[in-house]
Design a protein around this motif. Sequence first.
Motif, PDB file in Angstrom:
ATOM      1  N   ASP A  86       0.831  -1.202   0.000  1.00  0.00           N
ATOM      2  CA  ASP A  86       0.000   0.000   0.000  1.00  0.00           C
ATOM      3  C   ASP A  86       0.864   1.251   0.000  1.00  0.00           C
ATOM      4  O   ASP A  86       0.396   2.349   0.275  1.00  0.00           O
ATOM      5  N   THR A  87       2.154   1.086  -0.327  1.00  0.00           N
ATOM      6  CA  THR A  87       3.060   2.223  -0.287  1.00  0.00           C
ATOM      7  C   THR A  87       3.573   2.597  -1.671  1.00  0.00           C
ATOM      8  O   THR A  87       4.292   3.575  -1.806  1.00  0.00           O
ATOM      9  N   LEU A  88       3.228   1.834  -2.702  1.00  0.00           N
ATOM     10  CA  LEU A  88       3.731   2.125  -4.026  1.00  0.00           C
ATOM     11  C   LEU A  88       2.923   3.236  -4.682  1.00  0.00           C
ATOM     12  O   LEU A  88       1.837   3.588  -4.247  1.00  0.00           O
ATOM     13  N   VAL A  89       3.487   3.768  -5.755  1.00  0.00           N
ATOM     14  CA  VAL A  89       2.825   4.850  -6.477  1.00  0.00           C
ATOM     15  C   VAL A  89       1.525   4.335  -7.090  1.00  0.00           C
ATOM     16  O   VAL A  89       1.515   3.311  -7.779  1.00  0.00           O
ATOM     17  N   PRO A  90       0.394   4.994  -6.851  1.00  0.00           N
ATOM     18  CA  PRO A  90      -0.862   4.549  -7.442  1.00  0.00           C
ATOM     19  C   PRO A  90      -0.875   4.773  -8.944  1.00  0.00           C
ATOM     20  O   PRO A  90      -0.196   5.668  -9.467  1.00  0.00           O
ATOM     21  N   VAL A  91      -1.649   3.953  -9.640  1.00  0.00           N
ATOM     22  CA  VAL A  91      -1.783   4.041 -11.090  1.00  0.00           C
ATOM     23  C   VAL A  91      -3.237   4.322 -11.430  1.00  0.00           C
ATOM     24  O   VAL A  91      -4.143   3.673 -10.899  1.00  0.00           O
ATOM     25  N   ILE A  92      -3.471   5.294 -12.296  1.00  0.00           N
ATOM     26  CA  ILE A  92      -4.812   5.605 -12.789  1.00  0.00           C
ATOM     27  C   ILE A  92      -4.850   5.306 -14.281  1.00  0.00           C
ATOM     28  O   ILE A  92      -3.976   5.751 -15.030  1.00  0.00           O
ATOM     29  N   THR A  93      -5.846   4.545 -14.706  1.00  0.00           N
ATOM     30  CA  THR A  93      -6.058   4.291 -16.130  1.00  0.00           C
ATOM     31  C   THR A  93      -7.310   5.027 -16.571  1.00  0.00           C
ATOM     32  O   THR A  93      -8.361   4.900 -15.945  1.00  0.00           O
ATOM     33  N   VAL A  94      -7.191   5.804 -17.628  1.00  0.00           N
ATOM     34  CA  VAL A  94      -8.320   6.601 -18.102  1.00  0.00           C
ATOM     35  C   VAL A  94      -8.418   6.456 -19.611  1.00  0.00           C
ATOM     36  O   VAL A  94      -7.405   6.306 -20.304  1.00  0.00           O
ATOM     37  N   GLU A  95      -9.642   6.446 -20.118  1.00  0.00           N
ATOM     38  CA  GLU A  95      -9.840   6.405 -21.558  1.00  0.00           C
ATOM     39  C   GLU A  95      -9.492   7.765 -22.155  1.00  0.00           C
ATOM     40  O   GLU A  95      -9.705   8.809 -21.527  1.00  0.00           O
ATOM     41  N   LEU A  96      -8.960   7.732 -23.379  1.00  0.00           N
ATOM     42  CA  LEU A  96      -8.620   8.979 -24.058  1.00  0.00           C
ATOM     43  C   LEU A  96      -9.846   9.879 -24.176  1.00  0.00           C
ATOM     44  O   LEU A  96     -10.967   9.404 -24.387  1.00  0.00           O
ATOM     45  N   HIS A  97      -9.604  11.168 -23.998  1.00  0.00           N
ATOM     46  CA  HIS A  97     -10.617  12.226 -24.101  1.00  0.00           C
ATOM     47  C   HIS A  97     -11.533  12.307 -22.878  1.00  0.00           C
ATOM     48  O   HIS A  97     -12.439  13.134 -22.853  1.00  0.00           O
ATOM     49  N   PHE A 109      -6.189  14.108 -10.086  1.00  0.00           N
ATOM     50  CA  PHE A 109      -5.148  13.665  -9.154  1.00  0.00           C
ATOM     51  C   PHE A 109      -5.350  14.416  -7.840  1.00  0.00           C
ATOM     52  O   PHE A 109      -5.650  15.615  -7.839  1.00  0.00           O
ATOM     53  N   THR A 110      -5.154  13.713  -6.735  1.00  0.00           N
ATOM     54  CA  THR A 110      -5.382  14.299  -5.416  1.00  0.00           C
ATOM     55  C   THR A 110      -4.105  14.309  -4.601  1.00  0.00           C
ATOM     56  O   THR A 110      -3.390  13.305  -4.539  1.00  0.00           O
ATOM     57  N   CYS A 111      -3.828  15.449  -3.974  1.00  0.00           N
ATOM     58  CA  CYS A 111      -2.661  15.603  -3.109  1.00  0.00           C
ATOM     59  C   CYS A 111      -3.177  15.991  -1.721  1.00  0.00           C
ATOM     60  O   CYS A 111      -3.852  17.010  -1.563  1.00  0.00           O
ATOM     61  N   VAL A 112      -2.884  15.146  -0.730  1.00  0.00           N
ATOM     62  CA  VAL A 112      -3.308  15.412   0.641  1.00  0.00           C
ATOM     63  C   VAL A 112      -2.129  16.003   1.405  1.00  0.00           C
ATOM     64  O   VAL A 112      -1.074  15.388   1.521  1.00  0.00           O
ATOM     65  N   ASP A 171      10.972  23.518   7.406  1.00  0.00           N
ATOM     66  CA  ASP A 171      11.701  22.259   7.429  1.00  0.00           C
ATOM     67  C   ASP A 171      10.834  21.070   7.040  1.00  0.00           C
ATOM     68  O   ASP A 171      11.283  19.929   7.075  1.00  0.00           O
ATOM     69  N   LYS A 172       9.583  21.342   6.669  1.00  0.00           N
ATOM     70  CA  LYS A 172       8.697  20.263   6.247  1.00  0.00           C
ATOM     71  C   LYS A 172       8.698  20.149   4.734  1.00  0.00           C
ATOM     72  O   LYS A 172       8.694  21.148   4.026  1.00  0.00           O
ATOM     73  N   PHE A 173       8.673  18.909   4.263  1.00  0.00           N
ATOM     74  CA  PHE A 173       8.656  18.692   2.812  1.00  0.00           C
ATOM     75  C   PHE A 173       7.740  17.507   2.510  1.00  0.00           C
ATOM     76  O   PHE A 173       7.808  16.470   3.174  1.00  0.00           O
ATOM     77  N   SER A 174       6.882  17.668   1.510  1.00  0.00           N
ATOM     78  CA  SER A 174       5.959  16.608   1.121  1.00  0.00           C
ATOM     79  C   SER A 174       6.004  16.423  -0.388  1.00  0.00           C
ATOM     80  O   SER A 174       6.008  17.405  -1.140  1.00  0.00           O
ATOM     81  N   TRP A 175       6.029  15.161  -0.813  1.00  0.00           N
ATOM     82  CA  TRP A 175       6.108  14.864  -2.241  1.00  0.00           C
ATOM     83  C   TRP A 175       5.322  13.585  -2.496  1.00  0.00           C
ATOM     84  O   TRP A 175       5.527  12.576  -1.816  1.00  0.00           O
ATOM     85  N   SER A 176       4.405  13.618  -3.430  1.00  0.00           N
ATOM     86  CA  SER A 176       3.652  12.410  -3.769  1.00  0.00           C
ATOM     87  C   SER A 176       3.385  12.396  -5.263  1.00  0.00           C
ATOM     88  O   SER A 176       3.398  13.435  -5.920  1.00  0.00           O
ATOM     89  N   GLY A 177       3.156  11.189  -5.799  1.00  0.00           N
ATOM     90  CA  GLY A 177       2.963  11.075  -7.244  1.00  0.00           C
ATOM     91  C   GLY A 177       1.924  10.029  -7.595  1.00  0.00           C
ATOM     92  O   GLY A 177       1.638   9.107  -6.829  1.00  0.00           O
ATOM     93  N   THR A 178       1.352  10.183  -8.791  1.00  0.00           N
ATOM     94  CA  THR A 178       0.392   9.233  -9.342  1.00  0.00           C
ATOM     95  C   THR A 178       0.728   9.031 -10.812  1.00  0.00           C
ATOM     96  O   THR A 178       0.981   9.996 -11.538  1.00  0.00           O
ATOM     97  N   TYR A 179       0.726   7.764 -11.233  1.00  0.00           N
ATOM     98  CA  TYR A 179       1.039   7.466 -12.632  1.00  0.00           C
ATOM     99  C   TYR A 179      -0.249   7.381 -13.437  1.00  0.00           C
ATOM    100  O   TYR A 179      -1.203   6.699 -13.040  1.00  0.00           O
ATOM    101  N   LEU A 180      -0.280   8.069 -14.582  1.00  0.00           N
ATOM    102  CA  LEU A 180      -1.444   8.076 -15.466  1.00  0.00           C
ATOM    103  C   LEU A 180      -1.116   7.323 -16.740  1.00  0.00           C
ATOM    104  O   LEU A 180      -0.101   7.580 -17.385  1.00  0.00           O
TER     105      LEU A 180
END
Length: 238
Positions: A18-29, A34-37, A114-123
């Motif tokens: 449950d820690t890997l980068v999430p993947v979103i599949t979407v149909e063209l058009h 994407f959500t950043c908490v 001193d706080k840093f947050s970084w998250s990603g989602t693959y499309l």
Amino acid sequence: VYHRWTPIIMILFLFLSDTLVPVITVELHEPVTFTCVLADEDFIRNGLQWYKQSVGDNLKLILTLRKNANPVYEPEFSGSRFIVKHDKNISNLTIVRTIKEDKGMYHCAVRNWDKFSWSGTYLTSDYSVVQSTVSDPVHPGDSVTLQCSVLSDSESDTCPRNHSVYWFRAGSDESHPNIIYTDGNNECEKRSDTVKSCVYHFSVDISSSDAGTYYCAVATCGQILFGNGTKLDIDADI
């Protein structure tokens, strides 16, 4: 050294983690969001950035969003196609109408002292995986054929047709799915001018212990996609 079981290990890791980068599949058009908490509501004080990274390319800044200010878009990304909304500690980036060039990783990055947050989602929009359903209960001794369809944009399909396909079974009394490895039988057909379908089949001779949800996983073009699962209910009363 690449071993033939390596993809299976990778797929199982993706399936259970449950820690890997999430993947979103979407149909063209179609639109996609994407959500950043964020850690807290004030985390955006020094600015939130949304980035895009295509495979083999550097990060590209899409926009910068600061508290109580309008978002600043980079010239390459239009504010009419990329819409950002921010509410308390949540930032959403929406692509109004996806094109095939939108495929890639989307990151949000925030730094506040001193706080840093970084998250990603693959499309991905080139491929999607759809599994058939079995609506009626089956009985021990029956033979059931499960179907897994890989839909691709035929115009941008530059990968081999022979995808690597794996099957999993998650029983109701098991904490983790069992791996079922199969090459599968497949046939490819062009469903329309822009969509191609590769269909994979997996046959199961039913016993009373075969109840559960069967998932197919497809490794293709450097990514691993999962089907939505096919549930088999076993009726032992004949």
